[in-house]
Motif scaffolding. Structure first.
Motif: not given
Length: 528
Positions: A329-340, A351-358, A396-400
């Motif tokens: 569920l977290v993955g789907i929600g985060s990917t939707f944010v990325s789409m927007m 890429f950079i924000v997600g990398g730091v988060q992961m 979440a970091g990976y999915s966006w």
């Protein structure tokens, strides 16, 4: 009439809007992501089911249930068990190169149809399996299906989408992957409770549902304008399709660039040899680096083996499957944010924000497991819950970032003449390292223990720096004008040259019969 001249790298914007026709076509094509995600999610859940292990992997079941001396981290360490998961990806690796030839010679649509049909056959074989050989052969067919779908679907999405919405449309592929993973996790959660121990058959067979939708739906998909031009010397059909997908009759600028790109592609006899040329060096680097980095983020720890991981930290069978649903569920929600936001903020920022988060979440998970989980027994419910939360932060970091953008960037950066070849290299590298990671992960977990998270965290740090230094921003730029970003980048311009130093390719553009026709002309650096 006097002929006009143009240069392929000319910077101009195209007309058009997001049409319902494009949305529906891309939704259908993105079912290729659903079959990929479903398989990723279903395999990890199935191999944690006791009934499945008893039938096909009795040695693993015995270690899990009866051997009290074996380490928590080593209970699932079986090369045969990992072969069940990873055989799909070695088959996909081989299939992706065949898919490149099919996509180039016959179009994107036939590749999607072949991918759906092969996956459908693999789902039927897996659900009916009576021994390990039948089971793994079914996985090989699934791999062929995924190889064709992953090669053709991202290309289809990038070519159909208007430039300013290309990021959102292409990220729909990863969104579909997330839907597939979540669906698989929910089905696993339900079938695990079926009495008689045959629930795993339903889990494997249900892969036929998205495969059937993809196969039948693909028969009605329109071919992309880019592919129609590449396949057909008569550009009337391509022009009509371009007007339909852009929702406007004023498409001459985009059509002109597509015809120019096709004129170049017709001069290419050996695309795999051509792509090694110096002028394609930046794109080839990204086609290899992006899928490699995508696999060493450690995401396979979650998508393939999430239920096993949660069982390792002490959760029960049902609780482990439920935790996998939460991460889905977290993955789907985060990917939707990325789409927007991907076409507003750009690729580099995500890429950079997600990398730091992961990176941060992986270090903390590794630290908790080092201090709280020994070789035997579990950890307290509080710490197990904290690990679940941190893994959700990681997902979440990976999915966006690396999830959707790892497919988006390679699919949009290649010129038409080597685009299918470049995408096949991206898919092949992805499958190669997915196979390697999937095959060795359980053994790595046994030997590295909690250090596995520090290992993947180190790679996340490396890839984040790589993006910061070497990836130019590609948002909102028409796909046939993408070569500009390399000539303007601080590093890549040293390799491909700047505008004033490069010999350019120009075209004699001859209006006629309501479509633009071209003649390839080579001009020197003083061309203007």
């Amino acid at each position: 009439m006097e002929a006009e001249y143009g240069v392929l790298s000319e910077n101009r914007q195209y007309n058009g809007r997001m049409t319902p026709f494009v949305i529906l076509s891309c939704m259908m094509a993105a079912m290729g992501g659903v079959i990929f995600g479903y398989d990723n999610g279903i395999s990890g859940g199935v191999i944690s089911m006791e009934s499945f292990l008893r039938k096909f992997f009795p040695e693993v079941y015995r270690k899990m249930e009866e051997d009290t001396k074996i380490s928590n981290y080593c209970k699932f360490d079986s090369q045969l068990l990992t072969l069940f998961t990873s055989s799909l990806y070695i088959a996909g690796l081989v299939a992706s190169f065949l898919a490149s030839s099919v996509t180039r010679a016959f179009g994107r649509k036939p590749s999607i149809v072949v991918g759906g049909a092969a996956f459908l056959a693999g789902a039927a074989l897996g659900g009916a399996a009576v021994d390990i050989y039948m089971l793994i052969f079914g996985r090989v067919l699934l791999g062929v299906g995924v190889g064709f779908a992953n090669q053709s679907v991202p290309l289809y999405l990038s070519e159909m989408a208007p430039p300013r919405y290309r990021g959102a449309i292409n990220n729909g592929f990863q969104f579909s992957v997330g839907i597939g993973v979540l669906s698989a996790n929910l089905i696993n959660l339900g079938t695990e409770k079926i009495r008689g121990g045959w629930g795993w058959r339903i889990s494997l067979t249900m892969a036929a549902v998205p495969a059937s939708i993809l196969t039948l739906g693909a028969l009605f998909l329109p071919e992309t304008p880019n592919s129609l031009i590449q396949l057909n010397n008569d550009h009337h059909k391509a022009k009509a399709m371009l007007q339909r997908v852009r929702g406007t009759a004023d498409i001459e600028a985009e059509l002109e660039d597509l015809i120019k790109a096709n004129a170049i592609s017709k001069t290419i006899d050996h695309p795999f040899k051509k792509i090694l040329q110096k002028k394609y060096r930046p794109q080839l680097t990204m086609a290899i680096a992006m899928p490699f980095f995508q696999q060493v983020t450690g995401i396979n720890v979650i998508t393939f083996y999430a239920p096993i991981l949660f069982r390792t930290i002490g959760l029960g069978e049902s609780a482990s499957l439920m935790s996998a649903v939460v991460t889905g569920l977290v993955g789907i929600g985060s990917t939707f944010v990325s789409m927007m936001i991907v076409d507003k903020l750009g690729r580099r920022v995500l890429f950079i924000v997600g990398g730091v988060q992961m990176f941060i979440s992986q270090l903390i998970v590794g630290g908790i497991m080092a201090s709280q989980l020994g070789d035997h027994g579990g950890m307290s419910n509080g710490y197990a819950f904290l690990v679940l939360v941190l893994i959700c932060v990681y997902v979440a970091g990976y999915s966006w970032s690396w999830g959707p953008l790892g497919w988006l960037v390679p699919s949009e950066i290649f010129p038409l003449e080597v685009r299918s070849t470049g995408q096949s290299i991206t898919v092949a590298v992805s499958f190669l390292f997915t196979f390697i990671v999937a095959q060795i992960f359980l053994s790595m977990l046994c030997h590295f223990k909690f250090g596995i998270f520090f290992f993947f965290g180190g790679w996340v740090a490396v890839m984040t720096v790589f993006v910061y230094l070497f990836l130019p921003e590609t948002k909102n730029l028409p796909i046939e004008q993408m070569d500009r970003v390399w000539r303007e980048h601080w590093f890549w311009k040293k390799i491909v040259g700047e505008d004033t130093n490069e010999t350019k390719t120009a075209f004699d553009i001859i209006p006629g019969d309501s479509v633009l026709r071209t003649r390839l002309v080579t001009v020197g650096p003083n061309y203007s």
